[in-house]
Structure formats: C-alpha cells, structure tokens
Design a protein around this motif. Sequence first.
Motif, PDB file in Angstrom:
ATOM      1  N   GLU A  74       0.821  -1.210   0.000  1.00 27.35           N
ATOM      2  CA  GLU A  74       0.000   0.000   0.000  1.00 27.35           C
ATOM      3  C   GLU A  74       0.855   1.259   0.000  1.00 27.35           C
ATOM      4  OE1 GLU A  74      -2.502  -0.501   3.381  1.00 27.35           O
ATOM      5  OE2 GLU A  74      -3.828  -1.946   2.400  1.00 27.35           O
ATOM      6  N   ASP A 131      -0.211   1.629   8.848  1.00 25.11           N
ATOM      7  CA  ASP A 131      -1.556   1.874   8.305  1.00 25.11           C
ATOM      8  C   ASP A 131      -1.890   3.363   8.346  1.00 25.11           C
ATOM      9  OD1 ASP A 131      -2.376  -0.700   7.526  1.00 25.11           O
ATOM     10  OD2 ASP A 131      -2.903  -1.239   9.574  1.00 25.11           O
ATOM     11  N   ALA A 132      -1.511   4.026   9.460  1.00 20.75           N
ATOM     12  CA  ALA A 132      -1.745   5.462   9.567  1.00 20.75           C
ATOM     13  C   ALA A 132      -0.933   6.226   8.521  1.00 20.75           C
ATOM     14  CB  ALA A 132      -1.396   5.947  10.978  1.00 20.75           C
ATOM     15  N   VAL A 134      -0.145   5.136   5.565  1.00 20.22           N
ATOM     16  CA  VAL A 134      -0.841   4.941   4.293  1.00 20.22           C
ATOM     17  C   VAL A 134      -2.002   5.924   4.172  1.00 20.22           C
ATOM     18  CG1 VAL A 134      -2.237   3.339   2.936  1.00 20.22           C
ATOM     19  CG2 VAL A 134      -0.172   2.521   4.074  1.00 20.22           C
ATOM     20  N   ASP A 135      -2.788   6.059   5.237  1.00 21.51           N
ATOM     21  CA  ASP A 135      -3.938   6.963   5.207  1.00 21.51           C
ATOM     22  C   ASP A 135      -3.496   8.406   4.991  1.00 21.51           C
ATOM     23  OD1 ASP A 135      -5.638   4.833   5.627  1.00 21.51           O
ATOM     24  OD2 ASP A 135      -5.688   5.100   7.804  1.00 21.51           O
ATOM     25  N   ARG A 136      -2.440   8.839   5.690  1.00 19.75           N
ATOM     26  CA  ARG A 136      -1.957  10.213   5.531  1.00 19.75           C
ATOM     27  C   ARG A 136      -1.426  10.438   4.115  1.00 19.75           C
ATOM     28  NH1 ARG A 136      -3.534   9.644  10.148  1.00 19.75           N
ATOM     29  NH2 ARG A 136      -2.904  10.816  12.009  1.00 19.75           N
ATOM     30  N   LYS A 138      -2.192   8.902   1.383  1.00 25.62           N
ATOM     31  CA  LYS A 138      -3.278   8.923   0.394  1.00 25.62           C
ATOM     32  C   LYS A 138      -3.914  10.304   0.317  1.00 25.62           C
ATOM     33  CE  LYS A 138      -4.723   4.062   0.444  1.00 25.62           C
ATOM     34  NZ  LYS A 138      -5.810   3.123   0.853  1.00 25.62           N
ATOM     35  N   GLY A 139      -3.980  10.996   1.463  1.00 22.07           N
ATOM     36  CA  GLY A 139      -4.631  12.300   1.491  1.00 22.07           C
ATOM     37  C   GLY A 139      -3.936  13.350   0.648  1.00 22.07           C
ATOM     38  N   THR A 177       0.715  17.219   6.823  1.00 16.95           N
ATOM     39  CA  THR A 177       0.737  15.769   6.608  1.00 16.95           C
ATOM     40  C   THR A 177       2.147  15.220   6.719  1.00 16.95           C
ATOM     41  OG1 THR A 177      -1.191  15.930   5.155  1.00 16.95           O
ATOM     42  CG2 THR A 177       0.127  13.923   5.002  1.00 16.95           C
TER      43      THR A 177
END
Length: 241
Positions: A74, A131-132, A134-136, A138-139, A177
């Motif tokens: 990811e 995982d965090a 990945v989320d950041r 993606k933003g 970010t």
Amino acid sequence: SLWGWLAGLVAIPVELPLQRRWRRWRSRRQQRRHEAALRRERARSEAGVVELEPSRPPLGADEIVRALCRVKGELLDVDRSELASRVDRLHGRYRHVNEILEARFEPGELAFERARSLIEQVSLGAVDDFDAMVDRAKGIRGMDVDYVRRRLAKDATRLSAEETEALRRRLALIEETEIALRRLAARNEAALTALDDAAVRLSRVVTGRPKAALGAERACDELRRFIEGAERYGQTPRSSD
C-alpha cells in the motif's frame, strides 16, 4: 571501386581500435554494475534486511509478516518507497528477535509465551503506525508541493487573492501531513529500538546446562596439573634391568 577498396583498407586500422576500446568500456561498465549490485546485496544481508514482496509473503509467514507485506504494497501504491523500506527494516528486526527467542526458550514455556506476546504487541503497534502512514499519504497523493511553492514564489504578483489563499492552504495541508508522517516514522524507530533491545537482552539469557562437567577455570587448573605431572614423569630416569 578501387577508391572504395583503398578507403576500406584505411578505415580498418581506425575502426578496430575503436571497437576494442568500446568493448573494454562496456565490459568495465558491466563489471562495475555487477560489483555495485553485490555490495548492495551484501549490505542488506549484513544488516539483516530481507526485502518483502507484497504479493508473495514468505513461506510460513505469520499474521504479522503478512500484515507487513500488505502495508508495504500500500505504501508503494501511494509512491512512498522511503516509508516502504521501513517495513523491511521492521521485518528484519522481528525475524531476528524471534530467532533468538526460539534459541533460548522452548515453545510452551511461560517465559517464551510472555516474551513472544510482548514482541507481537510491539510489532502490531508498528503495523498500526504503517496503516496510519498509508492513510496520511493517500490524502496528499497527487499534490505537487514543488509546483505550489514555485507558483507562490514566482507568480505571487500575478495571482489573485483567492488563488494565493488556495495555494497557501494546499501547502499547509501538505506540510501538516509530512509532519504527521515524520512523527509516525519516529514512533516506528522506537519500535525498532525496542525489538533491538529485546534481542540483546534475550541473547544474554543462559537457559541451557553447561556442557562441560567442570567449570572452565577448574578444567584449566586440572589440565595444567596433569601436564606438570606428565613432564615430571618424562624426566624420571628408568631403572635398567
């Protein structure tokens, strides 16, 4: 023609040295590439880093290793290879500390199960941090920070107030970010340190019985006395018949 034949004779002494030099240059270039690849592979091996393949977890991979393969894939999908390399580092530490644990204790022992549980909790916490990340990531994927800064620096006088404010807000989002990603990376380093500390401390644990019947110092003393007695025996003259 005669002139073409003569020109060919003249070109041969020129072309052959050029070809030889080109072949030597290409051979040296290939050799340098091969040596560089060997150095990189040796450095990864010495550091205990094994690159995970996101789509092909290692044979016998447990839940944590499969999760690491997933988050690495990811992170690569969102073009954060520098963060994906951290996954390989964590995997190397996780594998190393488990190898030491299995060498020091027998599965089923209370100490083994307790240590294994704590190692898993530290590693799962690191997976949550990935995982965090990945989320950041993606933003802000697709936001070109260099473009935004260039527009604000070079075209500031030609931008409207609304466009300037929009670019500044976009730049602030990117910077916020990136700060969050650095904070998560620092927590990841803390997890690596915890696993390293566990590996060092576990390596000091002595659980097996000594293989020697005598202690090392006592065995040395006994051997020394034996040799001295043997030397005296060799110096004693034998009586003649």
